[in-house]
Each structure stands twice: as C-alpha cells, then as structure tokens.
Enzyme design. Sequence first.
Site, mmCIF file in Angstrom:
data_model
loop_
_atom_site.group_PDB
_atom_site.id
_atom_site.type_symbol
_atom_site.label_atom_id
_atom_site.label_comp_id
_atom_site.label_asym_id
_atom_site.label_seq_id
_atom_site.Cartn_x
_atom_site.Cartn_y
_atom_site.Cartn_z
ATOM 1 C CD GLU A 107 -31.571 -37.051 -44.638
ATOM 2 O OE1 GLU A 107 -31.176 -37.760 -45.574
ATOM 3 O OE2 GLU A 107 -30.810 -36.337 -43.946
ATOM 4 C CG ASP A 164 -7.234 -54.382 -27.833
ATOM 5 O OD1 ASP A 164 -6.294 -54.875 -28.463
ATOM 6 O OD2 ASP A 164 -8.408 -54.699 -28.004
HETATM 7 N N1 LIG Z 1 -21.542 -40.810 -36.010
HETATM 8 C C1 LIG Z 1 -22.352 -41.851 -35.855
HETATM 9 O O1 LIG Z 1 -22.195 -42.698 -34.970
HETATM 10 C C2 LIG Z 1 -23.503 -41.988 -36.796
HETATM 11 C C3 LIG Z 1 -24.567 -42.822 -36.487
HETATM 12 C C4 LIG Z 1 -25.632 -42.930 -37.368
HETATM 13 C C5 LIG Z 1 -25.593 -42.171 -38.549
HETATM 14 N N2 LIG Z 1 -26.589 -42.189 -39.451
HETATM 15 C C6 LIG Z 1 -27.898 -42.760 -39.170
HETATM 16 C C7 LIG Z 1 -28.753 -42.701 -40.386
HETATM 17 C C8 LIG Z 1 -30.000 -42.007 -40.013
HETATM 18 C C9 LIG Z 1 -30.022 -41.829 -38.544
HETATM 19 O O2 LIG Z 1 -30.726 -42.901 -37.949
HETATM 20 C C10 LIG Z 1 -28.577 -41.930 -38.104
HETATM 21 N N3 LIG Z 1 -24.524 -41.391 -38.832
HETATM 22 C C11 LIG Z 1 -23.515 -41.290 -37.975
#
Ligand SMILES: NC(=O)c1ccc(N[C@@H]2CC[C@@H](O)C2)nc1
Length: 246
Positions: free
Chosen positions: A116, A169
């Site tokens: 989490e 790009d």
């Molecule tokens: N939107 C994003 O860049 C993003 C980055 C990480 C993520 N999940 C990780 C898992 C647990 C916590 O470390 C964050 N979700 C979404």
Amino acid sequence: MYFGVITLFPEMIDAVTKFGVTRRACENGLIKVDCINPRDYTEDKFGNVDDKPYGGGPGMLMQVQPLRDALRVARSQAPKDTKVVCMSPQGVQLNHSLVTDIHSWGSVILIAGRYEGIDERVLQKEVDLEVSVGDYVLSGGELPAMCIIDAVSRMVPGVLGNIQNAQEDSFAQGLLHFPQYTRPEEIDGMRVPEVLMSGNHEKIRNWRLQQCLGRTYERRPDLLKNRVLTKLERKLLDEYLQEHDF
Ligand SMILES: NC(=O)c1ccc(N[C@@H]2CC[C@@H](O)C2)nc1
C-alpha cells in the site's frame, strides 16, 4: 545516464533493459541500469520487507530498514550526490520538462514501492522528489520507474537513430505530434494526404506544423494556453480551424 532502481521485482525492469532502443543503449554503455532489491537487506530471518500500518487500515507498508539499507547500497554504486526519486500518486506529474531535468542530472535512483506504500520516514529522510505518471494507483512503482528510464534515455545522445527524433517528439515542441503515414499509398479506401507525396519540403513542413497546432487545439488546448504563436503558426492554425468548422 545512470539509473538505480530499488525494487522487489528486478526481473520486471528487463522490460526496458532487454528490449528496443533502451536495450541497445545498455549494450552500448550509453545508459546503465542497476536494480537493488530491499529483500536482500532484510534483518529478520523471514525476509519480511513489509508490516501492518500504525493506526490500522487495509494492506501492508514497506518498512524503513530494508529500503534504507538498499538505498545505501544504491548510493554507493551511483555517482556522488545522485538524487533519489520515489514513484508515487502523491508526486509531481511527470512531463517533458521534468524528463529533461532528470536527464540533466546525469544519474537518478528510482524507488519503486509495492504493497500500500512505504513508511513516510523513508520519504522524509531519503527522497528528493516524488513523481507521478498520472492520477491513478498502480500495484507497484516499477511501471512508472520504467517510464522515466525510457523517456530520459531517449534524451541521451546516440540512443535514438538521430537526435532529431527526440527533438521532434511531440512534447519537445510543446505540441502534439502530426499524423504519420507509411506504405501503401492507399489501403481500405484510405489515402495518404497528397501533400506528403508532393516532395515539396516547405509545404510538408508547414502541413505538419499545422497538424500539430490543430490537433493540440482540439485535444490539449491547455498546452496552447501559455504558447505565443508566431505569425505563421497563427495563420496555419486559423486555416485549420476554418477547414475543420471550428
Ligand atoms: N501514478 C503513479 O505514478 C503511481 C506510482 C506508484 C504507484 N503505486 C506504488 C505502490 C505502492 C506505493 O509505493 C506506490 N501507483 C501509481
């Protein structure tokens, strides 16, 4: 360019080191990607890297000690004073400008969390910047980390066929990319725009710029908000808008 990745699933990072232009960049020594796994630095004999959140709540959190010690190893393998970025929905949104900044650093350590989330004290003490690839939650930070590795690597001279690709790009010009076509000239009743086969490079350049401006206006007007259009750009965009009944 040096990338250190703190991840429980180093094999995932093969997706950038074993395929495509980034694979070739690794083989040519233009980029280096090191993975450090916090599970290799756990102090309890069960190899736990996670624990329950104080205050209750669903799921588990990554503990400080394995992350801290994995970061210590990463820093020892990275150039001095390499910045640490943590992938997180709470981060600043990744865009062309931030990709350019990270490229200018020459090296970066990326924390790809799981569960989490990670104990806030890691962010407080070890992380220079939290970065998000968009407003959604993923199961891990590995995919966002690989977005950074890929986008930043494309800015390293020699990684792309010719530097022009990176400059062309879309976001390098602050506009969306023009539509692109390849053989055959016609398929399923759809033809390639005649201008692209005219051989008139000035006309082709202007048509492409017009398409960039028109598509950006239609799909991402926010990108045009702060852009001062040249006289030519204004003319091309007005023409596009008339042709498209805006
Ligand atoms: N939107 C994003 O860049 C993003 C980055 C990480 C993520 N999940 C990780 C898992 C647990 C916590 O470390 C964050 N979700 C979404």
